[in-house]
Design an enzyme around this catalytic site. Sequence first.
Site, PDB file in Angstrom:
ATOM      1  N   GLU A  40     -12.675  -0.363   9.333  1.00 23.60           N
ATOM      2  CA  GLU A  40     -11.640   0.590   9.748  1.00 23.60           C
ATOM      3  C   GLU A  40     -11.142   1.374   8.535  1.00 23.60           C
ATOM      4  O   GLU A  40     -10.832   0.771   7.507  1.00 23.60           O
ATOM      5  CB  GLU A  40     -10.445  -0.138  10.350  1.00 23.60           C
ATOM      6  CG  GLU A  40     -10.739  -0.927  11.601  1.00 23.60           C
ATOM      7  CD  GLU A  40      -9.473  -1.516  12.216  1.00 23.60           C
ATOM      8  OE1 GLU A  40      -9.521  -1.854  13.408  1.00 23.60           O
ATOM      9  OE2 GLU A  40      -8.441  -1.634  11.516  1.00 23.60           O
ATOM     10  N   ARG A  78     -16.281  -8.727  14.485  1.00 19.55           N
ATOM     11  CA  ARG A  78     -16.674  -8.998  15.874  1.00 19.55           C
ATOM     12  C   ARG A  78     -17.195  -7.709  16.510  1.00 19.55           C
ATOM     13  O   ARG A  78     -17.063  -6.632  15.941  1.00 19.55           O
ATOM     14  CB  ARG A  78     -15.451  -9.461  16.670  1.00 19.55           C
ATOM     15  CG  ARG A  78     -14.353  -8.405  16.700  1.00 19.55           C
ATOM     16  CD  ARG A  78     -13.205  -8.737  17.624  1.00 19.55           C
ATOM     17  NE  ARG A  78     -12.375  -7.577  17.866  1.00 19.55           N
ATOM     18  CZ  ARG A  78     -11.449  -7.115  17.038  1.00 19.55           C
ATOM     19  NH1 ARG A  78     -11.221  -7.726  15.884  1.00 19.55           N
ATOM     20  NH2 ARG A  78     -10.748  -6.035  17.341  1.00 19.55           N
ATOM     21  N   GLU A  90       0.847  -1.200   0.000  1.00 24.74           N
ATOM     22  CA  GLU A  90       0.000   0.000   0.000  1.00 24.74           C
ATOM     23  C   GLU A  90       0.874   1.238   0.000  1.00 24.74           C
ATOM     24  O   GLU A  90       1.981   1.216   0.534  1.00 24.74           O
ATOM     25  CB  GLU A  90      -0.880   0.043   1.263  1.00 24.74           C
ATOM     26  CG  GLU A  90      -2.073  -0.856   1.201  1.00 24.74           C
ATOM     27  CD  GLU A  90      -2.996  -0.701   2.384  1.00 24.74           C
ATOM     28  OE1 GLU A  90      -2.679   0.062   3.312  1.00 24.74           O
ATOM     29  OE2 GLU A  90      -4.046  -1.359   2.357  1.00 24.74           O
TER      30      GLU A  90
HETATM   31  C1  MV4 Z   1      -1.390   2.095   7.286  1.00 26.95           C
HETATM   32  C2  MV4 Z   1      -0.843   3.313   7.703  1.00 26.95           C
HETATM   33  C3  MV4 Z   1      -0.526   4.259   6.742  1.00 26.95           C
HETATM   34  N1  MV4 Z   1      -0.718   3.970   5.438  1.00 26.95           N
HETATM   35  N2  MV4 Z   1      -1.579   1.864   5.965  1.00 26.95           N
HETATM   36  C4  MV4 Z   1      -1.265  -0.026  11.575  1.00 26.95           C
HETATM   37  C5  MV4 Z   1      -1.858  -1.308  12.034  1.00 26.95           C
HETATM   38  C6  MV4 Z   1      -2.666  -1.852  10.905  1.00 26.95           C
HETATM   39  N3  MV4 Z   1      -4.028  -2.078  11.320  1.00 26.95           N
HETATM   40  C7  MV4 Z   1      -2.584  -0.850   9.808  1.00 26.95           C
HETATM   41  N4  MV4 Z   1      -1.781   0.247  10.281  1.00 26.95           N
HETATM   42  C8  MV4 Z   1      -1.493   1.298   9.475  1.00 26.95           C
HETATM   43  N5  MV4 Z   1      -1.715   1.129   8.141  1.00 26.95           N
HETATM   44  C9  MV4 Z   1      -1.241   2.794   5.084  1.00 26.95           C
HETATM   45  N6  MV4 Z   1      -1.412   2.535   3.787  1.00 26.95           N
HETATM   46  C10 MV4 Z   1      -0.662   3.523   9.065  1.00 26.95           C
HETATM   47  C11 MV4 Z   1      -0.974   2.502   9.963  1.00 26.95           C
HETATM   48  C12 MV4 Z   1      -0.758   2.810  11.340  1.00 26.95           C
HETATM   49  C13 MV4 Z   1      -1.827   3.008  12.205  1.00 26.95           C
HETATM   50  C14 MV4 Z   1      -3.148   2.863  11.784  1.00 26.95           C
HETATM   51  C15 MV4 Z   1      -4.197   3.059  12.651  1.00 26.95           C
HETATM   52  C16 MV4 Z   1      -3.928   3.422  13.964  1.00 26.95           C
HETATM   53  C17 MV4 Z   1      -2.643   3.571  14.413  1.00 26.95           C
HETATM   54  C18 MV4 Z   1      -1.580   3.360  13.549  1.00 26.95           C
HETATM   55  C19 MV4 Z   1      -0.275   3.519  14.010  1.00 26.95           C
HETATM   56  C20 MV4 Z   1       0.768   3.320  13.147  1.00 26.95           C
HETATM   57  C21 MV4 Z   1       0.519   2.969  11.817  1.00 26.95           C
END
Ligand code: MV4
Length: 425
Positions: free
Chosen positions: A250, A266, A174
């Site tokens: 999300e 869930r 991504e």
């Molecule tokens: C991302 C992102 C930025 N760009 N995807 C972190 C855990 C996983 N659920 C996906 N995550 C992220 N995906 C893209 N393309 C940043 C995160 C991320 C994050 C997302 C939600 C809440 C906190 C976070 C902390 C660090 C990175």
Amino acid sequence: MRTVAIFSEADRESLHVRHADEGFCVGPGPVPRSYLNIPNIISTALVTGCDAIHPGYGFLAENARFGEICADHGLTFIGPKPAVIAAMGDKATAKRVMKEAGVATTPGTDILDSVEEAKRAAETVGYPVLLKATAGGGGKGMRVVERPEDMERAYTSATAEAEASFKDGRVYMEKLILHPRHIEVQVLGDEFGNVVSLGERDCSVQKPSHQKLIEESPAPHLPEKVRESLLEMAVRACRHVGYTNAGTLEFLVSGENVYFMEMNTRIQVEHPVTEMVYSVDLVKEQIRIAAGEALGYTQRDLQLRGHAIECRINAEDARNNFSPQAGTLTRVVFPGGPGVRVDTHVYSGTMVPPYYDSMIAKIVAFGASREAAIARMERALRETVIEGVNTTIDMCLEILATPQFREGRYDIGFLPEMLTAGAAT
Ligand code: MV4
């Protein structure tokens, strides 16, 4: 409705067991695995004459195989269909399905087959990129890649970590979204194709380990047209996959841009904030839906009212990388009063074992406005007494006192940055 609680040897004194009509130990055996002991859980349900099993929000809640096993034994699994759980559990598949449904997804690729393909794809997507494990979620097997020369190492380690953690090394790519907010949409779907959304929750206050600490609904300063598009996409996605029961989509939100990230099949820890602002009992709705009842209301009947905030009270040393604290809670006093809700399994004398998640309570505050909810939360946190272990109460108070939180101008970088700034002084 009569209830049967299951417990492990480490938490037979837990409040959920006291509140239930009956309790059965699904141990003995290695304690953390008791709640994953499918044969013991199914046997308990059958012996006690259960009709249905509510899987909660951990352990087996997103295990499609468990859903199938329930059905094989004539037990209703309170959740979506196993095939939908499986499709959403594979993050690359979930993204593909959401794209089909017309949901905005992060620019990127499907499963990558080689480092060479990853390098080629990154040129099109544009650096910096993220490699994500398709079996992952929550950040395991995730790698940021800033430059082409870093791709080989990142690809190799992401694949190895995913293989070691999930026995599935497949990764996808991504574009890295900078400074996004984590905003998620709550949905309910019944078995007649009725789907509603219950607004959004802002879950951007997360620890460096990606665990949520404070959540709120509605999301502050979310432009109305962005909000409408998020909720509309969530409902469309659920119709597309034939989603039933409670679920959460999300999203990453950056300015006017929204990107679908993952779907959780869930009920989630933070569902109480939604319950408060929509006056809906989501767990009751889950049970009604699983029993084959229709929702009985439409989107127009659901009116957002006021503001709610949840603080997670964990037995952790917030000053020391949130390291889990086991021990006996020598004194526990929870807050009360109008608009304050406490969800917990502990009381004075509870032994917090080292085996499970360190969350010991959720404190939720409702207010007519965001300011009122914050004020009530501060009062509720100060009224709370937990002795015997360190908790996240003081950290939550510190966060609530920051100008960023008070103004509602924070993103996923906020808490990690606050912790680094604090450590430097
Ligand atoms: C991302 C992102 C930025 N760009 N995807 C972190 C855990 C996983 N659920 C996906 N995550 C992220 N995906 C893209 N393309 C940043 C995160 C991320 C994050 C997302 C939600 C809440 C906190 C976070 C902390 C660090 C990175």
